[in-house]
Structures are given as C-alpha cells and as structure tokens.
Design a protein around this motif. Structure first.
Motif, PDB file in Angstrom:
ATOM      1  N   VAL A 208       0.829  -1.200   0.000  1.00 38.00           N
ATOM      2  CA  VAL A 208       0.000   0.000   0.000  1.00 38.00           C
ATOM      3  C   VAL A 208       0.870   1.259   0.000  1.00 38.00           C
ATOM      4  CG1 VAL A 208      -1.750   1.304   1.266  1.00 38.00           C
ATOM      5  CG2 VAL A 208      -1.921  -1.180   1.111  1.00 38.00           C
ATOM      6  N   LYS A 209       1.967   1.237   0.736  1.00 31.16           N
ATOM      7  CA  LYS A 209       2.873   2.385   0.727  1.00 31.16           C
ATOM      8  C   LYS A 209       3.440   2.617  -0.671  1.00 31.16           C
ATOM      9  CE  LYS A 209       4.308   1.903   5.565  1.00 31.16           C
ATOM     10  NZ  LYS A 209       5.414   1.536   6.475  1.00 31.16           N
ATOM     11  N   LEU A 210       3.801   1.534  -1.352  1.00 29.61           N
ATOM     12  CA  LEU A 210       4.334   1.658  -2.711  1.00 29.61           C
ATOM     13  C   LEU A 210       3.276   2.184  -3.683  1.00 29.61           C
ATOM     14  CD1 LEU A 210       6.445  -1.627  -2.930  1.00 29.61           C
ATOM     15  CD2 LEU A 210       7.339   0.704  -3.103  1.00 29.61           C
ATOM     16  N   VAL A 211       2.055   1.682  -3.546  1.00 23.76           N
ATOM     17  CA  VAL A 211       0.979   2.154  -4.430  1.00 23.76           C
ATOM     18  C   VAL A 211       0.746   3.641  -4.211  1.00 23.76           C
ATOM     19  CG1 VAL A 211      -1.463   1.955  -5.018  1.00 23.76           C
ATOM     20  CG2 VAL A 211      -0.129  -0.099  -4.590  1.00 23.76           C
ATOM     21  N   ARG A 212       0.725   4.051  -2.961  1.00 25.43           N
ATOM     22  CA  ARG A 212       0.523   5.465  -2.658  1.00 25.43           C
ATOM     23  C   ARG A 212       1.602   6.334  -3.308  1.00 25.43           C
ATOM     24  NH1 ARG A 212      -0.161   6.401   3.443  1.00 25.43           N
ATOM     25  NH2 ARG A 212      -2.339   5.905   3.054  1.00 25.43           N
ATOM     26  N   ALA A 213       2.823   5.803  -3.380  1.00 20.80           N
ATOM     27  CA  ALA A 213       3.936   6.570  -3.939  1.00 20.80           C
ATOM     28  C   ALA A 213       3.989   6.538  -5.463  1.00 20.80           C
ATOM     29  CB  ALA A 213       5.253   6.044  -3.370  1.00 20.80           C
ATOM     30  N   HIS A 214       3.500   5.438  -6.085  1.00 18.17           N
ATOM     31  CA  HIS A 214       3.739   5.239  -7.521  1.00 18.17           C
ATOM     32  C   HIS A 214       2.484   5.092  -8.381  1.00 18.17           C
ATOM     33  CE1 HIS A 214       8.064   4.694  -6.850  1.00 18.17           C
ATOM     34  NE2 HIS A 214       7.773   3.879  -5.852  1.00 18.17           N
ATOM     35  N   TYR A 215       1.268   5.213  -7.796  1.00 15.86           N
ATOM     36  CA  TYR A 215       0.062   4.906  -8.579  1.00 15.86           C
ATOM     37  C   TYR A 215      -0.097   5.794  -9.806  1.00 15.86           C
ATOM     38  CZ  TYR A 215      -2.204   8.999  -6.500  1.00 15.86           C
ATOM     39  OH  TYR A 215      -2.522  10.279  -6.114  1.00 15.86           O
ATOM     40  N   ALA A 216       0.447   7.016  -9.753  1.00 14.18           N
ATOM     41  CA  ALA A 216       0.272   7.931 -10.879  1.00 14.18           C
ATOM     42  C   ALA A 216       1.057   7.500 -12.113  1.00 14.18           C
ATOM     43  CB  ALA A 216       0.691   9.349 -10.478  1.00 14.18           C
ATOM     44  N   VAL A 221       0.532  -4.825 -11.367  1.00 13.45           N
ATOM     45  CA  VAL A 221       0.811  -5.592 -10.151  1.00 13.45           C
ATOM     46  C   VAL A 221       2.249  -6.103 -10.174  1.00 13.45           C
ATOM     47  CG1 VAL A 221       0.184  -7.647  -8.819  1.00 13.45           C
ATOM     48  CG2 VAL A 221      -1.608  -6.241  -9.862  1.00 13.45           C
ATOM     49  N   ALA A 222       2.735  -6.447 -11.361  1.00 11.88           N
ATOM     50  CA  ALA A 222       4.100  -6.969 -11.496  1.00 11.88           C
ATOM     51  C   ALA A 222       5.136  -5.958 -11.009  1.00 11.88           C
ATOM     52  CB  ALA A 222       4.372  -7.347 -12.942  1.00 11.88           C
ATOM     53  N   PHE A 223       4.898  -4.678 -11.243  1.00 13.12           N
ATOM     54  CA  PHE A 223       5.835  -3.641 -10.787  1.00 13.12           C
ATOM     55  C   PHE A 223       5.988  -3.685  -9.270  1.00 13.12           C
ATOM     56  CE2 PHE A 223       6.274   0.555  -8.843  1.00 13.12           C
ATOM     57  CZ  PHE A 223       7.476   0.993  -9.396  1.00 13.12           C
ATOM     58  N   TYR A 224       4.857  -3.758  -8.552  1.00 15.43           N
ATOM     59  CA  TYR A 224       4.892  -3.741  -7.091  1.00 15.43           C
ATOM     60  C   TYR A 224       5.436  -5.057  -6.541  1.00 15.43           C
ATOM     61  CZ  TYR A 224       2.212   0.456  -7.850  1.00 15.43           C
ATOM     62  OH  TYR A 224       1.826   1.702  -8.282  1.00 15.43           O
ATOM     63  N   ALA A 225       5.126  -6.154  -7.212  1.00 14.10           N
ATOM     64  CA  ALA A 225       5.667  -7.448  -6.781  1.00 14.10           C
ATOM     65  C   ALA A 225       7.187  -7.463  -6.904  1.00 14.10           C
ATOM     66  CB  ALA A 225       5.050  -8.565  -7.616  1.00 14.10           C
ATOM     67  N   GLU A 226       7.689  -6.890  -7.986  1.00 17.81           N
ATOM     68  CA  GLU A 226       9.138  -6.841  -8.176  1.00 17.81           C
ATOM     69  C   GLU A 226       9.799  -5.995  -7.089  1.00 17.81           C
ATOM     70  OE1 GLU A 226      12.438  -5.576 -11.590  1.00 17.81           O
ATOM     71  OE2 GLU A 226      10.290  -5.413 -11.991  1.00 17.81           O
ATOM     72  N   LYS A 227       9.187  -4.886  -6.741  1.00 18.21           N
ATOM     73  CA  LYS A 227       9.712  -4.040  -5.672  1.00 18.21           C
ATOM     74  C   LYS A 227       9.784  -4.790  -4.341  1.00 18.21           C
ATOM     75  CE  LYS A 227      10.344   0.115  -7.540  1.00 18.21           C
ATOM     76  NZ  LYS A 227      11.634   0.855  -7.455  1.00 18.21           N
ATOM     77  N   LEU A 228       8.816  -5.694  -4.131  1.00 19.99           N
ATOM     78  CA  LEU A 228       8.752  -6.452  -2.877  1.00 19.99           C
ATOM     79  C   LEU A 228       9.513  -7.773  -2.944  1.00 19.99           C
ATOM     80  CD1 LEU A 228       4.964  -5.840  -2.122  1.00 19.99           C
ATOM     81  CD2 LEU A 228       6.902  -4.843  -0.901  1.00 19.99           C
ATOM     82  N   CYS A 229      10.058  -8.082  -4.143  1.00 20.37           N
ATOM     83  CA  CYS A 229      10.822  -9.320  -4.351  1.00 20.37           C
ATOM     84  C   CYS A 229       9.977 -10.565  -4.119  1.00 20.37           C
ATOM     85  CB  CYS A 229      12.069  -9.356  -3.457  1.00 20.37           C
ATOM     86  SG  CYS A 229      13.209  -7.993  -3.760  1.00 20.37           S
ATOM     87  N   ILE A 270      -9.099  16.664 -20.475  1.00 21.40           N
ATOM     88  CA  ILE A 270      -9.021  15.211 -20.354  1.00 21.40           C
ATOM     89  C   ILE A 270      -7.683  14.675 -20.842  1.00 21.40           C
ATOM     90  CG2 ILE A 270     -10.052  13.030 -21.134  1.00 21.40           C
ATOM     91  CD1 ILE A 270     -12.751  14.531 -21.197  1.00 21.40           C
ATOM     92  N   GLN A 271      -7.160  15.231 -21.916  1.00 20.51           N
ATOM     93  CA  GLN A 271      -5.867  14.776 -22.418  1.00 20.51           C
ATOM     94  C   GLN A 271      -4.758  15.051 -21.399  1.00 20.51           C
ATOM     95  OE1 GLN A 271      -4.175  16.831 -25.878  1.00 20.51           O
ATOM     96  NE2 GLN A 271      -3.648  14.831 -26.731  1.00 20.51           N
ATOM     97  N   GLN A 272      -4.783  16.192 -20.753  1.00 15.47           N
ATOM     98  CA  GLN A 272      -3.775  16.511 -19.749  1.00 15.47           C
ATOM     99  C   GLN A 272      -3.880  15.584 -18.541  1.00 15.47           C
ATOM    100  OE1 GLN A 272      -4.943  20.654 -19.394  1.00 15.47           O
ATOM    101  NE2 GLN A 272      -3.078  21.345 -20.416  1.00 15.47           N
ATOM    102  N   VAL A 273      -5.111  15.247 -18.146  1.00 17.93           N
ATOM    103  CA  VAL A 273      -5.301  14.304 -17.039  1.00 17.93           C
ATOM    104  C   VAL A 273      -4.759  12.937 -17.418  1.00 17.93           C
ATOM    105  CG1 VAL A 273      -7.010  13.086 -15.633  1.00 17.93           C
ATOM    106  CG2 VAL A 273      -7.283  15.537 -16.091  1.00 17.93           C
ATOM    107  N   ALA A 274      -5.019  12.520 -18.655  1.00 18.83           N
ATOM    108  CA  ALA A 274      -4.528  11.224 -19.126  1.00 18.83           C
ATOM    109  C   ALA A 274      -3.007  11.156 -19.047  1.00 18.83           C
ATOM    110  CB  ALA A 274      -4.998  10.969 -20.557  1.00 18.83           C
ATOM    111  N   TYR A 275      -2.342  12.204 -19.486  1.00 20.54           N
ATOM    112  CA  TYR A 275      -0.877  12.223 -19.449  1.00 20.54           C
ATOM    113  C   TYR A 275      -0.358  12.321 -18.016  1.00 20.54           C
ATOM    114  CZ  TYR A 275      -0.891  12.771 -24.526  1.00 20.54           C
ATOM    115  OH  TYR A 275      -1.074  12.562 -25.877  1.00 20.54           O
ATOM    116  N   ALA A 276      -1.060  13.054 -17.156  1.00 26.38           N
ATOM    117  CA  ALA A 276      -0.647  13.175 -15.755  1.00 26.38           C
ATOM    118  C   ALA A 276      -0.669  11.831 -15.049  1.00 26.38           C
ATOM    119  CB  ALA A 276      -1.550  14.168 -15.028  1.00 26.38           C
ATOM    120  N   LEU A 277      -1.545  10.939 -15.518  1.00 31.88           N
ATOM    121  CA  LEU A 277      -1.664   9.608 -14.910  1.00 31.88           C
ATOM    122  C   LEU A 277      -0.971   8.531 -15.757  1.00 31.88           C
ATOM    123  CD1 LEU A 277      -5.346   9.835 -13.643  1.00 31.88           C
ATOM    124  CD2 LEU A 277      -3.252   9.912 -12.281  1.00 31.88           C
TER     125      LEU A 277
END
Length: 303
Positions: A208-216, A221-229, A270-277
C-alpha cells in the motif's frame, strides 16, 4: 432466484416506515423500531446489494453474513455493506431493535471524492476487514447527527444538484469518521499487544505504501511485486486474503480517486489528465475510466 437490492427496491422496503427520508435516486435514511419489517428482506437466502448500505445498530444484536463470512453485530455499531456484496441480516429474536439504515445508489457514490491519502491504509487493512465497526456511545451520537443532517438535506428546498453535493460531503464525512474509529480501535488493541504483525501483513503494508507513492505512473501488479521481491501471484493472493480486494483493485482505487479529483478540480482537460496519470493517450484513459465508473471522463466532468 437471488434478489438484487437497488435504490428502487430499498425505497419500497422502507417506504411504509413513518421515519424515512430520501433524495430520489441518491440515498435514503430510515429508522426501524422493534415492530417494523426486516432491514433487508428476501423470500429465501441472501440478497445482493446494488448500492452501498450502512446499518447503524444502536442497541440489540444481529448475525450478518457477507459473502458467506458470518459476523456478529452488537450495538452500538455500524455495519458497512459494499456494492456487490451478498448479504443476509438476521436480527436476534426478542432483542430491542433500534436500527437506522443509510442506503446509497452506485450513481450517487460515484460522485463522491474521497482523499485516499487521508486514510492510514497500511494499518486499516492489516487484517481482513469486518463489515462491523464498533462504536462508542459518543461516536454513535455523532453518526446520528450526520444522519439527521442527511434527512434535512433530502427534505430541504433547493436544486437537486445542490442537495447531491451536500449529501455527498456528508456521506464522505461518515466514511472518514468510520475509518478514524477503526484506526483508533486497532491502535488501542496494538498498544495492548493483542495483535501481531506477520510477514504477510508486512508485505501488505509495504504494498500500500508503494501504491501510494507510484500509482500515478505504475498500474501493473508486477511492478509492485518486483519491488517487494515476490511473485505477482503471491502478492495478489496475500492482498486479497488480507483486505478482501485484489492488488489490482487497490491500484485502480488510487488511480480513480486521483483521476476524479483532477477531472473535477484541477482545470486540466481530459488529455492533460490522461498524461498526468501516465496513460499513452486520451482514448486509453477514457476506456479505463469508463470501465471503472460506467461513465466517460466527459460525462463525469459534466455530472
């Protein structure tokens, strides 16, 4: 055949009660005494909630079955039943029945913006959550005041859009307050040494801490799993067991909350929001948003 409780059916269930207020298509608040009909009724078995219900039990007790898990509710408490839940509520016979029900449609809920960073999610989801939140008498009185404000809002003169905005903020306050109470209870229990933190819980905290930091920027799921090994499959398993939601669903929740805030309050198109995320283009963001909310980003901005 399973009965589906949506706003229309919930209104019919409670329309005969002398103490019921509703804002059409959005929410209803009803109070049930010992002689009234059941909170949730079905000819046989459980019902499926096509909306969100919070049952406030001031006194007495009941057994609640949610998605085949059974819980006991003893007042004062609040029982939170999420959309899509399969529910069976059985008040104990002979018990004093002082119950208030808040039912909200999915469409109404979609217009409410919650700040996910306000929740101490690693603490709250350390164990599989119960739908039953224990409340002190003082906290229950606070909830009753919120319910009275929702009643007054539903019955007050003015535009429906204004009433929806006021109602949405009141419901958000109820959700924040319930989360605060749950966190405070867990902090007290931890202080007294009644909870232990396992390796699995540690992984969920860190996820959850990682998601809070990187969700944007990261929705895999693979990204967070790799971070957690650990493997994505194992991460999905332990998050589902601990929280009742999949790892992918938690990621989507963070992204969706930020998307709603940006669409409604940032002034970005909407395009700017899409790029921001970190979406590749406006089209892919639009499909993602509509899949989760049932409406396009443009429709949401205009709602």
């Amino acid at each position: 055949m399973e009965q589906i409780v949506n706003f229309e059916l919930a209104s019919r269930i409670h329309e005969s009660l002398p103490d019921c207020s509703r804002l059409d298509g959005a929410y209803l608040v009803a109070r049930i005494d010992r002689d009234a009909k059941p909170v949730i009724a079905a000819p046989e078995g459980s019902v499926m909630m096509d909306g969100m219900t919070v049952i406030f039990l001031k006194s007495g007790s009941a057994d609640i079955e949610v998605n085949l898990d059974r819980f006991k509710a003893t007042g004062p408490c609040a029982c939170v039943l999420h959309p899509g839940s399969r529910v069976l509520v059985e008040p104990h016979s002979g018990a004093e029945k002082d119950i208030s029900v808040l039912f909200m449609s999915i469409e109404f809920l979609q217009g409410i913006n919650l700040n996910m960073t306000a929740f101490n999610l690693p603490a709250i989801i350390a164990e599989k959550p119960s739908p039953v939140a224990r409340l002190s008498e003082q906290d229950f009185e606070t909830m009753e005041r919120y319910l009275q404000l929702l009643r007054s809002n539903a019955e007050a003169p003015g535009t429906r859009q204004l009433a929806l905005s006021i109602g949405g903020n009141l419901v958000a306050a109820i959700i924040y307050e319930l989360a605060r109470q749950q966190y405070c209870r867990m902090a007290v229990e931890e202080e007294h040494g009644r909870r232990s933190v396992s390796t699995r819980v540690g992984y969920v905290h860190d996820f959850v801490k990682l998601v809070r930091a990187h969700y944007a920027t990261e929705r895999s799921v693979a990204f967070y799993a790799e971070k957690l090994c650990i493997s994505p499959k194992y991460l999905s398993l332990i998050v589902k067991q601990a929280t009742g939601r999949s790892a992918a669903r938690w990621i989507d929740e963070f992204v969706l909350m930020e998307a709603k805030n940006l669409l409604r309050y940032s002034g970005k198109n909407i395009q700017q929001v899409a790029y921001a995320l970190n979406f590749s283009n406006q089209s892919s963001f639009g499909k993602y948003f509509k899949h989760l909310t049932g409406m396009s980003p443009t429709e949401y901005q205009k709602s």
